[in-house]
Motif scaffolding. Structure first.
Motif: not given
Length: 243
Positions: A5-12
């Protein structure tokens, strides 16, 4: 334990990433791998905080999955493109070291995709711009700027010869000057290590190309001599993103 929940990927939001990692850990699910690439290394080059968070899991998968090693290499190639990339990999140095060793072991088998694995090894060794910019040096042309007169110089390394020139779109490469390859004794790291790895694996054409790439070229415009690798590095420094 990674808090996704503390990181994002290329799409959010990255809640799909751990699910996909579980799927590929259970089986070589091609659709799951495709989605992982899309989320962790979009278009093969755009990375995010979730990309680096996934490296430890990819390291556990890599001994039995070439796809995991390839994805990890692509992610590491993007470290300098992310504004926090170097900080984000500080927590996974053990995983990166393990991945680097696996890539080196794979090179020793002389795989058909040797050049790609070689570039993955460069990325895992922290040679990010070389990993992204290095061609296979068999039939290649590189554009650099002379550091003295700032004229655009073409450097050829491969089957068409080893020279610097001015490119004329009507006449071709004119005012050619032979490159001055570095001797094995003159090579400094990372060129020395790259050359030694290629020689070790019997990739002699690549090794010879590296000697030229880390050699010197004469500018056809002002006749000054400059280091090709230094000029090439400046020309290929990655752009930082905010992902």
């Amino acid at each position: 334990m990674t808090d996704w929940t503390q990181v994002v990927d290329a799409h959010g939001a990255s809640e799909r990433v751990p699910v996909l990692l579980e799927q590929v850990e259970r089986a070589e699910a091609l659709e799951a791998w495709d989605e992982l690439w899309d989320r962790l290394c979009l278009h093969g080059e755009t990375v995010s905080s979730a990309s680096f968070a996934a490296l430890p899991r990819l390291a556990t998968l890599a001994p039995r999955s070439d796809r995991a090693l390839e994805l990890a290499g692509a992610i590491m190639r993007g470290v300098l493109q992310h504004h926090d990339g170097e900080a984000l990999i500080e927590d996974c140095t053990d995983a990166i070291a393990a991945l680097r060793e696996l890539a080196d072991q794979r090179l020793r088998t002389r795989p058909s995709d040797y050049h790609r694995v070689f570039c993955d090894l460069l990325a895992l060794a922290g040679q990010y711009h070389w990993s992204a910019a290095l061609e296979d040096l068999t039939d290649d042309f590189y554009t650099v700027c002379c550091p003295h007169c700032v004229v655009e110089v073409i450097v050829a390394i491969g089957d068409h010869g080893h020279y610097s020139a001015i490119r004329d779109w009507d006449l071709g490469d004119v005012e050619r000057r032979a490159l001055q390859p570095a001797s094995t004794e003159e090579l400094l790291d990372p060129g020395r290590w790259m050359h030694a790895t290629a020689v070790r694996d019997g990739e002699l054409r690549l090794a010879e190309g590296i000697r030229h790439l880390f050699g010197r070229a004469e500018c056809p415009g002002c006749a000054s001599v400059f280091g090709i690798a230094e000029a090439y590095t400046i020309a290929n420094l990655p752009h930082t993103s905010d992902a």
